[in-house]
Design an enzyme around this catalytic site. Structure first.
Site, PDB file in Angstrom:
ATOM      1  N   GLY A 253      20.880  45.014  46.172  1.00 18.73           N
ATOM      2  CA  GLY A 253      20.798  44.012  47.240  1.00 18.73           C
ATOM      3  C   GLY A 253      22.001  44.045  48.164  1.00 18.73           C
ATOM      4  O   GLY A 253      22.788  44.998  48.167  1.00 18.73           O
ATOM      5  N   CYS A 367      49.787  42.456  29.841  1.00 16.50           N
ATOM      6  CA  CYS A 367      50.961  43.322  30.002  1.00 16.50           C
ATOM      7  C   CYS A 367      50.620  44.574  30.793  1.00 16.50           C
ATOM      8  O   CYS A 367      50.619  45.685  30.253  1.00 16.50           O
ATOM      9  CB  CYS A 367      51.500  43.682  28.621  1.00 16.50           C
ATOM     10  SG  CYS A 367      51.857  42.209  27.691  1.00 16.50           S
ATOM     11  N   TYR A 395      29.708  40.594  38.295  1.00 17.43           N
ATOM     12  CA  TYR A 395      30.621  41.659  37.890  1.00 17.43           C
ATOM     13  C   TYR A 395      31.971  41.121  37.437  1.00 17.43           C
ATOM     14  O   TYR A 395      32.996  41.750  37.659  1.00 17.43           O
ATOM     15  CB  TYR A 395      30.780  42.693  39.011  1.00 17.43           C
ATOM     16  CG  TYR A 395      29.479  43.318  39.444  1.00 17.43           C
ATOM     17  CD1 TYR A 395      28.751  44.112  38.559  1.00 17.43           C
ATOM     18  CD2 TYR A 395      28.953  43.112  40.719  1.00 17.43           C
ATOM     19  CE1 TYR A 395      27.546  44.684  38.938  1.00 17.43           C
ATOM     20  CE2 TYR A 395      27.746  43.690  41.101  1.00 17.43           C
ATOM     21  CZ  TYR A 395      27.060  44.470  40.208  1.00 17.43           C
ATOM     22  OH  TYR A 395      25.859  45.038  40.586  1.00 17.43           O
TER      23      TYR A 395
HETATM   24  N1  LLP Z   1      20.385  48.986  41.162  1.00 19.67           N
HETATM   25  C1  LLP Z   1      21.155  50.008  40.749  1.00 19.67           C
HETATM   26  C2  LLP Z   1      20.532  51.259  40.338  1.00 19.67           C
HETATM   27  C3  LLP Z   1      22.558  49.861  40.736  1.00 19.67           C
HETATM   28  O1  LLP Z   1      23.317  50.891  40.361  1.00 19.67           O
HETATM   29  C4  LLP Z   1      23.138  48.627  41.135  1.00 19.67           C
HETATM   30  C5  LLP Z   1      24.584  48.442  41.102  1.00 19.67           C
HETATM   31  C6  LLP Z   1      22.278  47.591  41.535  1.00 19.67           C
HETATM   32  C7  LLP Z   1      20.909  47.805  41.542  1.00 19.67           C
HETATM   33  C8  LLP Z   1      22.793  46.254  41.966  1.00 19.67           C
HETATM   34  O2  LLP Z   1      23.531  46.330  43.137  1.00 19.67           O
HETATM   35  P1  LLP Z   1      24.019  44.972  43.870  1.00 19.67           P
HETATM   36  O3  LLP Z   1      22.805  44.230  44.354  1.00 19.67           O
HETATM   37  O4  LLP Z   1      24.762  44.178  42.878  1.00 19.67           O
HETATM   38  O5  LLP Z   1      24.862  45.448  44.978  1.00 19.67           O
HETATM   39  N2  LLP Z   1      31.133  46.593  39.460  1.00 19.67           N
HETATM   40  C9  LLP Z   1      31.076  46.764  40.896  1.00 19.67           C
HETATM   41  C10 LLP Z   1      29.660  46.913  41.381  1.00 19.67           C
HETATM   42  C11 LLP Z   1      28.923  48.099  40.778  1.00 19.67           C
HETATM   43  C12 LLP Z   1      27.501  48.205  41.224  1.00 19.67           C
HETATM   44  C13 LLP Z   1      26.797  49.290  40.529  1.00 19.67           C
HETATM   45  N3  LLP Z   1      25.391  49.360  40.763  1.00 19.67           N
HETATM   46  C14 LLP Z   1      31.780  45.578  41.572  1.00 19.67           C
HETATM   47  O6  LLP Z   1      32.294  44.719  40.879  1.00 19.67           O
HETATM   48  O7  LLP Z   1      31.867  45.525  42.794  1.00 19.67           O
END
Ligand code: LLP
Length: 440
Positions: A253, A367, A395
């Site tokens: 999204g 730390c 996240y």
């Molecule tokens: N579908 C797939 C195949 C994905 O790899 C992801 C996220 C999503 C959906 C969801 O995407 P969103 O709607 O949340 O943008 N840890 C990182 C974000 C990693 C996202 C990985 N994939 C952060 O904290 O920014």
């Protein structure tokens, strides 16, 4: 569902259900200072109304279409959060067997689950086939072969979509770009037709769709529109070769407002995407999207207490009781999260107390120099004050760890004036439960 805050309340930008009411920060109808007193800190608080409002924006965008929203639960996989989306009829995008178990435990519908990820194991494939999930989003030719074998061994056919790497730059942080040629995800555009033909020839598979994902925290519609063009070119050539595709899945999204970011609203983005789909004659297909961050990110805040204020030669440090194990995004992506006091003075600046305002690096107790939550923040704080770290619904808890043997925080779900504990604070005993002392 709680109403949007009244005009007298001062809602925080991008957080419609987080607002100052008479200088006290609330989530929906509940004061955060009261929750901090009752449950301790650090503490995650999520607004149910905010999650449902974000979901409704996608639903409005899809109105009148055959569409399915699959919440990308990696953003926040706590059972209480999953329950909200399951009860709202959402599907789920999962990336592991563990996530599958969570969805089923929260009452999600297996038929609305899609399984993404480059490294599914045979055991995970079996588990998902036996649960009857809706679709495997396959990321390589080798995975197609293994999935077909596993499905055949169970006497089943696995519904598959192939993730195409559209080679589009989403203009986001490099670690969260996924649709560029050099990323490990999906199959190359130029190999796609051949790989679909291979999939269609495998006995254990049933081709049902196509998907792509270009990255996360995207704040502009253009990369989506470009990716859609590239995917629709492929849909045309795959279907011309005699393979029918029932659905098109556009991946993750939208981005959210962390720091004056201005992503398009989900319904606006969809109006543009649907126009293009209709122009190209694919408007009747089933459409899917896998939003994570935009459904939960700004529904959540992390409440933390100032432990110490420490003046430095070049910098002042504000040491809080939340750390990189609770809030890993700044350390991992240099990400920005706004930090605001729970008690504000109305006026140009918000002050918790009458202590002077200073520039601080807001840091945790771990730390590591990387354990910072906010840099160069103007705050008027003293030990014992409480702060809220904003946009922490996505996240954060799902990427949290026990580093430094810190227990995971409490999570609360607020629904109007009601408060549900959806995760209790993790103790050291909880953390040691699976470990064994050896006889030395
Ligand atoms: N579908 C797939 C195949 C994905 O790899 C992801 C996220 C999503 C959906 C969801 O995407 P969103 O709607 O949340 O943008 N840890 C990182 C974000 C990693 C996202 C990985 N994939 C952060 O904290 O920014």
């Amino acid at each position: 569902m709680s109403q949007q805050p009244s005009a007298a309340a001062q809602a925080l930008p991008g957080h419609p259900f987080v607002a100052y009411h008479s200088a006290e920060l609330q989530v929906e109808d509940v004061r955060l200072s009261q929750l901090a007193t009752e449950h301790g800190t650090p503490l995650f608080v999520y607004s149910k109304a905010s999650m449902l409002a974000a979901l409704a924006a996608y639903e409005r965008g899809f109105a009148g279409r055959h569409a399915q929203i699959c919440y990308a639960m990696k953003a926040n996989s706590s059972l209480g959060v999953l329950q909200v989306f399951a009860a709202a009829g959402c599907g789920f995008d999962i990336v592991s067997g563990g996530e599958l178990e969570r969805v089923l435990a929260a009452g999600g519908d297996a038929a609305k689950i899609i399984f993404s990820g480059v490294g599914k194991t045979r055991a995970e494939m079996r588990q998902a086939l036996q649960a009857g999930i809706g679709c495997f989003n396959v990321e390589s030719e080798a995975e197609l072969d293994v999935l077909s074998q596993v499905a055949e061994s169970l006497g089943l056919r696995a519904p598959v979509s192939i993730r195409v790497n559209p080679n589009v730059d989403p203009k986001t942080h490099p670690y969260i770009s996924t649709g560029l040629k050099d990323n490990k995800f999906g199959v190359a555009h130029e190999d796609t037709l051949r790989i679909y033909q291979h999939a269609a020839s495998l006995k254990g598979l049933q081709v049902v769709g196509i998907d792509c994902h270009i990255g996360s925290q995207i704040t502009d519609a253009t990369p989506y529109l470009d990716a859609m063009d590239r995917v629709l070119d492929l849909v045309a050539s795959i279907e011309a070769s005699g393979i029918a595709l029932a659905h098109i899945d556009f991946g993750g999204g939208l981005g959210i407002n962390y720091n004056n970011d201005t992503p398009p609203a989900a319904d606006d983005l969809w109006a543009q995407l649907l126009r293009k789909l209709d122009e190209r004659g694919f408007g009747q297909k089933k459409l899917m999207i896998e939003p994570g961050r935009s459904l939960v990110g700004n529904a959540g805040v992390c409440v933390t207490e100032v432990l110490y204020v420490k003046p430095g030669e070049h910098k002042n440090f504000c040491i809080i009781d939340a750390a990189m194990n609770d809030l890993p995004r700044p350390a991992m992506y240099q990400a920005f999260h706004a930090i605001v006091p729970l008690l504000a003075q109305t006026g140009a600046t918000l002050k918790t107390t009458e202590v002077p305002e200073k520039m601080y690096d807001v840091v945790g107790p771990i730390c590591e120099s990387g354990d910072w939550i906010g840099r160069d923040r103007r705050l008027a704080v003293k030990a014992g004050d409480q702060l809220a770290v904003l946009s922490t619904g996505a996240y954060c808890m799902s990427m949290s760890s026990n580093y430094n043997t810190r227990g995971r925080a409490v999570e609360l779900l607020v629904d109007g004036g009601k408060v549900h504990v959806i995760r209790e604070r993790e103790t050291a005993a909880d953390q040691m439960r699976l470990e064994r002392l050896v006889r030395l």
